[in-house]
Design a protein around this motif. Structure first.
Motif, PDB file in Angstrom:
ATOM      1  N   ALA A   1       5.067   4.808  -4.013  1.00  0.00           N
ATOM      2  CA  ALA A   1       4.140   4.329  -2.982  1.00  0.00           C
ATOM      3  C   ALA A   1       4.200   2.812  -2.874  1.00  0.00           C
ATOM      4  O   ALA A   1       4.208   2.253  -1.770  1.00  0.00           O
ATOM      5  CB  ALA A   1       2.718   4.787  -3.298  1.00  0.00           C
ATOM      6  N   ALA A   2       4.249   2.139  -4.007  1.00  0.00           N
ATOM      7  CA  ALA A   2       4.313   0.680  -4.008  1.00  0.00           C
ATOM      8  C   ALA A   2       5.616   0.186  -3.395  1.00  0.00           C
ATOM      9  O   ALA A   2       5.630  -0.765  -2.600  1.00  0.00           O
ATOM     10  CB  ALA A   2       4.163   0.147  -5.434  1.00  0.00           C
ATOM     11  N   ALA A   3       6.721   0.810  -3.766  1.00  0.00           N
ATOM     12  CA  ALA A   3       8.025   0.403  -3.240  1.00  0.00           C
ATOM     13  C   ALA A   3       8.089   0.604  -1.731  1.00  0.00           C
ATOM     14  O   ALA A   3       8.547  -0.279  -0.985  1.00  0.00           O
ATOM     15  CB  ALA A   3       9.135   1.186  -3.934  1.00  0.00           C
ATOM     16  N   LYS A   4       7.628   1.753  -1.271  1.00  0.00           N
ATOM     17  CA  LYS A   4       7.717   2.048   0.160  1.00  0.00           C
ATOM     18  C   LYS A   4       6.705   1.246   0.972  1.00  0.00           C
ATOM     19  O   LYS A   4       6.955   0.934   2.153  1.00  0.00           O
ATOM     20  CB  LYS A   4       7.528   3.546   0.388  1.00  0.00           C
ATOM     21  CG  LYS A   4       8.666   4.404  -0.177  1.00  0.00           C
ATOM     22  CD  LYS A   4      10.020   4.001   0.389  1.00  0.00           C
ATOM     23  CE  LYS A   4      11.121   4.981  -0.016  1.00  0.00           C
ATOM     24  NZ  LYS A   4      12.442   4.580   0.539  1.00  0.00           N
ATOM     25  N   ALA A   5       5.574   0.885   0.380  1.00  0.00           N
ATOM     26  CA  ALA A   5       4.654  -0.024   1.052  1.00  0.00           C
ATOM     27  C   ALA A   5       5.282  -1.407   1.156  1.00  0.00           C
ATOM     28  O   ALA A   5       5.129  -2.107   2.164  1.00  0.00           O
ATOM     29  CB  ALA A   5       3.330  -0.101   0.294  1.00  0.00           C
ATOM     30  N   GLY A   6       6.017  -1.792   0.131  1.00  0.00           N
ATOM     31  CA  GLY A   6       6.744  -3.048   0.179  1.00  0.00           C
ATOM     32  C   GLY A   6       7.764  -3.077   1.290  1.00  0.00           C
ATOM     33  O   GLY A   6       7.998  -4.120   1.917  1.00  0.00           O
ATOM     34  N   VAL A   7       8.392  -1.928   1.556  1.00  0.00           N
ATOM     35  CA  VAL A   7       9.359  -1.840   2.649  1.00  0.00           C
ATOM     36  C   VAL A   7       8.694  -2.165   3.988  1.00  0.00           C
ATOM     37  O   VAL A   7       9.280  -2.838   4.840  1.00  0.00           O
ATOM     38  CB  VAL A   7      10.004  -0.435   2.690  1.00  0.00           C
ATOM     39  CG1 VAL A   7      10.800  -0.236   3.976  1.00  0.00           C
ATOM     40  CG2 VAL A   7      10.908  -0.225   1.480  1.00  0.00           C
ATOM     41  N   ILE A   8       7.473  -1.693   4.168  1.00  0.00           N
ATOM     42  CA  ILE A   8       6.754  -1.977   5.416  1.00  0.00           C
ATOM     43  C   ILE A   8       6.500  -3.476   5.561  1.00  0.00           C
ATOM     44  O   ILE A   8       6.725  -4.064   6.629  1.00  0.00           O
ATOM     45  CB  ILE A   8       5.440  -1.181   5.471  1.00  0.00           C
ATOM     46  CG1 ILE A   8       5.744   0.326   5.571  1.00  0.00           C
ATOM     47  CG2 ILE A   8       4.575  -1.636   6.646  1.00  0.00           C
ATOM     48  CD1 ILE A   8       4.513   1.214   5.487  1.00  0.00           C
ATOM     49  N   GLY A   9       6.060  -4.121   4.486  1.00  0.00           N
ATOM     50  CA  GLY A   9       5.834  -5.559   4.537  1.00  0.00           C
ATOM     51  C   GLY A   9       7.125  -6.330   4.754  1.00  0.00           C
ATOM     52  O   GLY A   9       7.170  -7.294   5.530  1.00  0.00           O
ATOM     53  N   PHE A  10       8.176  -5.908   4.077  1.00  0.00           N
ATOM     54  CA  PHE A  10       9.485  -6.542   4.248  1.00  0.00           C
ATOM     55  C   PHE A  10       9.962  -6.400   5.691  1.00  0.00           C
ATOM     56  O   PHE A  10      10.477  -7.359   6.290  1.00  0.00           O
ATOM     57  CB  PHE A  10      10.493  -5.892   3.296  1.00  0.00           C
ATOM     58  CG  PHE A  10      11.915  -6.312   3.523  1.00  0.00           C
ATOM     59  CD1 PHE A  10      12.351  -7.578   3.170  1.00  0.00           C
ATOM     60  CD2 PHE A  10      12.828  -5.429   4.092  1.00  0.00           C
ATOM     61  CE1 PHE A  10      13.678  -7.966   3.389  1.00  0.00           C
ATOM     62  CE2 PHE A  10      14.145  -5.807   4.319  1.00  0.00           C
ATOM     63  CZ  PHE A  10      14.571  -7.086   3.959  1.00  0.00           C
TER      64      PHE A  10
END
Length: 257
Positions: free
Chosen positions: A165-174
């Motif tokens: 969840a953290a990694a994929k949320a980071g993808v959204i911010g990136f």
């Protein structure tokens, strides 16, 4: 000019394209069907070679494959150099599909697993973009589509948990940050957030669990890899040229906001 595709043939680079039942190969096949040349990247050399043969047997477009680790800058630079040296059209799209799950609970989650999940799912998007954006700038056409997940939107509840969840949320911010920075070049950057998809990523999941996952979706089924692939290809088209910085949900109603 056909607005559904660039005004000349371009190459789509697809990561994680080795699995025969995966979203990566489905996306590569969909690009090829639409007339794009394709460059397939995967950690598994034999798998990516087989994927290339599959596409070459089905479509009359240039297809190239290279073994690559998306967590390694050197490996990606070598892959980019190999693609540039191959007899392919200019790179016009990057589909960041490569990813790994993380079903471990927070209590059982180790730092090693956390780092690996972040490296493949999030840092991989950063490194592949670094490797291929220069070619898009030089070529005058660019589309980047990153793989997020419904897990990022509601914190889990499908298969993977906190690290994923953290990694994929980071993808959204990136995705949002990169979209702002690359807009000056006319390059768009978007994310896709699938729900449960009928692939082999959920290692160890049995038939009973798969049925439960399907029944938890309002549409009462899992997405096919080709349905996700269709969104990747459309966001890479000329038609989608005014869409950037977005996260496109494709989850059968599992998350509605």
């Amino acid at each position: 000019m056909n607005l559904s595709t660039p005004d000349e043939q371009r190459t789509a680079v697809i990561t994680g394209a080795g699995s025969p039942r995966g979203i990566g190969l489905a996306t590569a096949r969909r690009f090829a069907r639409e007339g794009w040349a394709v460059a397939l990247l995967d950690l598994d050399d034999a798998a990516v070679a087989l994927s290339v043969k599959t596409i070459q047997a089905e479509y009359d477009v240039p297809a190239f494959g290279v073994s690559c680790d998306v967590t390694s800058p050197d490996s990606l630079q070598q892959a980019a150099a190999a693609i540039a040296a191959a007899d392919l059209p200019a790179v016009g799209a990057l589909a960041n599909v490569a990813g790994i799950p993380s079903p471990s609970s927070f209590e059982d989650l180790t730092l090693e697993e956390w780092n690996k999940v972040i490296a493949v799912n999030l840092t991989g998007c950063f490194l592949t973009s670094k490797a291929f954006v220069p070619a898009m700038v030089d070529g005058g056409y660019g589309r980047i589509v990153n793989m997020s997940s419904v897990t990022a939107q509601h914190g889990g509840g499908v298969f993977s948990k906190t690290a994923y969840a953290a990694a994929k949320a980071g993808v959204i911010g990136f995705t949002k940050g990169l979209a702002r920075e690359l807009a000056v070049h006319g390059i768009t950057v978007n994310a896709i957030a699938p729900g449960v998809v009928d692939t082999d990523i959920r290692v160890g999941s049995d038939a009973e669990n798969e049925a439960k996952l399907s029944q938890a979706v309002p549409l009462r089924r899992q997405a096919s890899p080709d349905e996700i692939a269709a969104l990747y290809v459309w966001l890479s088209s000329a038609d989608a040229g005014y869409i950037t910085g977005t996260t496109q949900s494709i989850n059968g109603g599992a998350y509605i906001s």
